[in-house]
Design a protein around this motif. Structure first.
Motif, PDB file in Angstrom:
ATOM      1  N   ALA A  50     -41.806  67.670 -25.281  1.00 57.22           N
ATOM      2  CA  ALA A  50     -40.667  68.357 -25.895  1.00 57.22           C
ATOM      3  C   ALA A  50     -39.919  67.450 -26.862  1.00 57.22           C
ATOM      4  O   ALA A  50     -39.248  67.927 -27.785  1.00 57.22           O
ATOM      5  N   SER A  51     -40.066  66.123 -26.675  1.00 57.31           N
ATOM      6  CA  SER A  51     -39.385  65.184 -27.563  1.00 57.31           C
ATOM      7  C   SER A  51     -39.997  65.148 -28.964  1.00 57.31           C
ATOM      8  O   SER A  51     -39.453  64.503 -29.860  1.00 57.31           O
ATOM      9  N   LEU A  52     -41.097  65.853 -29.161  1.00 54.99           N
ATOM     10  CA  LEU A  52     -41.699  65.939 -30.492  1.00 54.99           C
ATOM     11  C   LEU A  52     -40.960  66.938 -31.379  1.00 54.99           C
ATOM     12  O   LEU A  52     -41.195  66.990 -32.592  1.00 54.99           O
ATOM     13  N   PHE A  53     -40.070  67.715 -30.772  1.00 55.52           N
ATOM     14  CA  PHE A  53     -39.367  68.771 -31.503  1.00 55.52           C
ATOM     15  C   PHE A  53     -37.904  68.394 -31.720  1.00 55.52           C
ATOM     16  O   PHE A  53     -37.392  67.467 -31.084  1.00 55.52           O
ATOM     17  N   PRO A  54     -37.203  69.092 -32.619  1.00 55.69           N
ATOM     18  CA  PRO A  54     -35.790  68.797 -32.873  1.00 55.69           C
ATOM     19  C   PRO A  54     -34.934  68.981 -31.617  1.00 55.69           C
ATOM     20  O   PRO A  54     -35.310  69.673 -30.667  1.00 55.69           O
ATOM     21  N   GLN A  55     -33.741  68.388 -31.641  1.00 59.45           N
ATOM     22  CA  GLN A  55     -32.861  68.401 -30.478  1.00 59.45           C
ATOM     23  C   GLN A  55     -32.525  69.811 -30.027  1.00 59.45           C
ATOM     24  O   GLN A  55     -32.440  70.073 -28.820  1.00 59.45           O
ATOM     25  N   SER A 218     -33.553  65.389 -21.765  1.00 56.31           N
ATOM     26  CA  SER A 218     -34.293  66.579 -21.347  1.00 56.31           C
ATOM     27  C   SER A 218     -33.451  67.483 -20.458  1.00 56.31           C
ATOM     28  O   SER A 218     -32.867  67.024 -19.470  1.00 56.31           O
ATOM     29  N   GLU A 219     -33.433  68.757 -20.787  1.00 56.71           N
ATOM     30  CA  GLU A 219     -32.752  69.742 -19.947  1.00 56.71           C
ATOM     31  C   GLU A 219     -33.576  70.095 -18.712  1.00 56.71           C
ATOM     32  O   GLU A 219     -33.043  70.610 -17.745  1.00 56.71           O
ATOM     33  N   ALA A 220     -34.874  69.803 -18.760  1.00 56.64           N
ATOM     34  CA  ALA A 220     -35.766  70.236 -17.685  1.00 56.64           C
ATOM     35  C   ALA A 220     -36.053  69.138 -16.666  1.00 56.64           C
ATOM     36  O   ALA A 220     -36.070  69.393 -15.459  1.00 56.64           O
ATOM     37  N   VAL A 221     -36.304  67.915 -17.142  1.00 58.84           N
ATOM     38  CA  VAL A 221     -36.735  66.841 -16.243  1.00 58.84           C
ATOM     39  C   VAL A 221     -35.909  65.584 -16.524  1.00 58.84           C
ATOM     40  O   VAL A 221     -36.441  64.518 -16.832  1.00 58.84           O
ATOM     41  N   ASP A 222     -34.611  65.720 -16.382  1.00 64.28           N
ATOM     42  CA  ASP A 222     -33.713  64.613 -16.740  1.00 64.28           C
ATOM     43  C   ASP A 222     -33.708  63.487 -15.724  1.00 64.28           C
ATOM     44  O   ASP A 222     -33.498  62.324 -16.058  1.00 64.28           O
ATOM     45  N   VAL A 223     -33.911  63.803 -14.448  1.00 64.77           N
ATOM     46  CA  VAL A 223     -33.946  62.792 -13.385  1.00 64.77           C
ATOM     47  C   VAL A 223     -35.230  62.993 -12.585  1.00 64.77           C
ATOM     48  O   VAL A 223     -35.550  64.122 -12.178  1.00 64.77           O
ATOM     49  N   ASN A 224     -35.960  61.895 -12.341  1.00 72.27           N
ATOM     50  CA  ASN A 224     -37.238  61.991 -11.643  1.00 72.27           C
ATOM     51  C   ASN A 224     -37.407  60.791 -10.719  1.00 72.27           C
ATOM     52  O   ASN A 224     -37.129  59.652 -11.104  1.00 72.27           O
ATOM     53  N   CYS A 225     -37.843  61.047  -9.493  1.00 73.02           N
ATOM     54  CA  CYS A 225     -37.995  59.957  -8.541  1.00 73.02           C
ATOM     55  C   CYS A 225     -39.109  60.277  -7.550  1.00 73.02           C
ATOM     56  O   CYS A 225     -39.437  61.440  -7.312  1.00 73.02           O
TER      57      CYS A 225
END
Length: 286
Positions: A50-55, A218-225
């Motif tokens: 998703a970081s390939l696209f605009p904010q 990211s709105e979807a996967v902002d925190v991951n552990c």
């Protein structure tokens, strides 16, 4: 005996397809160079695309799902080529795919060294997926043929429901792959406990991969552990705690183990207990 590599994969802000491809090629090559035969990536690892696209797109839950569809053919081609190049099986994590009826479903693609591609859909969605992200559940339970035997996939939350793994093991699966994405320590342990329970009751191998690292953009996967691990039956010939290998919590790494899949049938027949065989008896009780 096949060697499996399970990823503690870090989500990143990549900006270009070339950066994503370079990263994935590096991960796959490292595992292949370490003689892995089966590679497992975590759920929603693809969301760094998703970081390939605009904010305005990567900051929108619905916008990023729509935008990612344009990258799906390249994504499939990349992993298909890498599986063939390195002669490995790759479960590439998951990718939310838009269906003809407009629904998005979470696909866990399975790539073979022979160039074949299939997928397992996620069957039970979390509250976030249902209520905020609006991703729909799949309906079909599959198993996949490999030269090492039959393999199945439980996507994250699916591992917490025993009837999926039971159907897959009754169809011959001795190895269940669990790509996971969890944003709290409790969430990680829910999936981990589910994996260990499935390995216990089905007397099979269950392997978990975890998405790690923070992605505030990211709105979807902002925190991951979490941690990747290879879980086993708890019986003779296996580790007493049912853990063959486990990674360091939240560290970026591959976790490796060799799997004696033939021992699954052995322990089901001559183990200290018969968890797998005794399953039908539980339904005789009134």
């Amino acid at each position: 005996m096949p060697k499996i590599a399970s990823a503690q994969y870090d989500i990143g802000f990549l900006e270009t397809w070339e950066n994503f491809e370079t990263k994935v090629r590096r991960w796959v090559k490292e595992a292949a160079d370490n003689k892995a035969d089966i590679l497992l990536f975590p759920e929603y690892a693809c969301m760094e695309l998703a970081s390939l696209f605009p904010q305005e797109i990567y900051a929108s839950l619905s916008g990023q799902l729509e935008a990612l569809q344009s990258l799906l053919p390249q994504y499939l081609d990349l992993f298909k080529a890498l599986a063939a190049q390195h002669r490995v099986y790759i479960q590439a994590g998951t990718f939310p795919v838009k269906h003809a009826n407009g629904e998005f479903r979470n696909h866990a693609y399975f790539f073979t060294p022979q160039g074949e591609v299939d997928y397992q859909e996620k069957l039970t969605m979390t509250r976030f997926e249902n209520e905020q992200w609006h991703i729909s559940r799949g309906l079909e339970i599959k198993v996949f043929d490999t030269v090492f035997g039959k393999v199945a996939i439980n996507i994250c939350y699916d591992s917490e429901f025993p009837h999926y793994a039971r159907q897959q093991t009754e169809r011959g699966a001795t190895l269940i792959l669990v790509p996971s994405c969890t944003d709290t320590e409790a969430g990680y342990y829910r999936v981990r406990i589910g994996c260990q329970a499935r390995a216990l009751e089905n007397q099979c191998y269950v392997v978990q991969a975890s998405l790690v690292g923070n992605a505030e953009w990211s709105e979807a996967v902002d925190v991951n552990c979490g941690a990747a691990a290879i879980y086993t039956p708890v019986d003779r010939g296996f580790p007493n705690n049912g853990i063959l290998a486990i990674g360091e919590y939240n560290k970026v790494q591959w976790v490796y183990a060799e799997l004696d899949l033939a021992s699954v049938e052995t322990v089901r027949n001559v183990g200290q207990v018969f968890n797998y065989r005794d399953w039908p008896k539980q339904f005789d009780c009134r």
